[in-house]
Design a protein around this motif. Structure first.
Motif, short mmCIF file in Angstrom:
data_model
loop_
_atom_site.label_atom_id
_atom_site.label_comp_id
_atom_site.label_asym_id
_atom_site.label_seq_id
_atom_site.Cartn_x
_atom_site.Cartn_y
_atom_site.Cartn_z
N LYS A 42 0.81 -1.18 -0.08
CA LYS A 42 0.07 0.10 0.15
C LYS A 42 0.77 1.18 -0.15
O LYS A 42 1.89 0.99 0.49
N TYR A 43 0.38 2.20 -0.65
CA TYR A 43 1.11 3.62 -0.46
C TYR A 43 1.26 4.08 0.86
O TYR A 43 0.01 4.16 1.57
N CYS A 44 2.16 4.51 1.52
CA CYS A 44 2.48 5.27 2.66
C CYS A 44 2.54 6.75 2.51
O CYS A 44 3.44 7.00 2.14
N PRO A 45 1.76 7.30 3.28
CA PRO A 45 1.99 8.88 2.99
C PRO A 45 3.06 9.64 3.57
O PRO A 45 3.66 10.60 3.14
N THR A 46 3.60 8.95 4.69
CA THR A 46 4.59 9.35 5.46
C THR A 46 5.82 9.19 4.73
O THR A 46 7.06 9.87 4.70
N CYS A 47 5.90 7.98 3.96
CA CYS A 47 7.18 7.59 3.21
C CYS A 47 7.12 8.10 1.85
O CYS A 47 8.16 8.13 1.20
N MET A 48 6.20 8.42 1.45
CA MET A 48 5.75 8.74 0.19
C MET A 48 6.08 7.73 -0.91
O MET A 48 6.60 8.20 -2.03
N LYS A 49 5.68 6.63 -0.74
CA LYS A 49 6.17 5.49 -1.78
C LYS A 49 5.06 4.17 -1.21
O LYS A 49 4.53 4.34 -0.03
N ILE A 50 4.96 3.16 -2.00
CA ILE A 50 4.42 1.91 -1.94
C ILE A 50 5.17 1.31 -1.26
O ILE A 50 6.64 0.96 -1.55
N SER A 51 4.93 0.64 -0.06
CA SER A 51 5.70 -0.10 0.70
C SER A 51 5.06 -1.34 1.24
O SER A 51 3.96 -1.59 1.04
N GLU A 52 5.98 -2.21 1.63
CA GLU A 52 5.54 -3.51 2.16
C GLU A 52 4.71 -3.37 3.56
O GLU A 52 4.93 -2.36 4.38
N THR A 53 3.64 -4.21 3.83
CA THR A 53 2.63 -3.81 5.07
C THR A 53 2.77 -5.19 5.83
O THR A 53 3.11 -6.00 5.59
N LYS A 54 2.46 -4.83 7.24
CA LYS A 54 2.16 -6.08 8.05
C LYS A 54 0.74 -5.88 8.90
O LYS A 54 0.28 -4.52 8.86
#
Length: 63
Positions: A42-54
């Motif tokens: 999913k897109y993370c607004p704080t990282c400003m990129k699509i990242s892996e999730t848990k």
């Protein structure tokens, strides 16, 4: 009429541990695949990129 219990899981970014969403999943579907095998990026607004999730269990549904 509910067909089975689902559990609410909170979706967190693995990089900075910020919450990016929720998902409702059955503990195990008809094919025998459990919620632990559920993968989503999913897109993370704080990282400003699509990242892996848990996933972390949030609460049990009432129905």
């Amino acid at each position: 009429m509910p067909r089975g219990k689902r559990t609410v899981f909170a979706v967190f970014c693995k990089v900075d541990n910020s919450r990016v969403g929720t998902v409702r999943l059955h503990r195990q579907n008809s094919k025998g695949v459990g919620w632990k095998d559920f993968k989503v990026d999913k897109y993370c607004p704080t990282c400003m990129k699509i990242s892996e999730t848990k996933l972390k269990e949030e609460k049990h549904s009432s129905s």
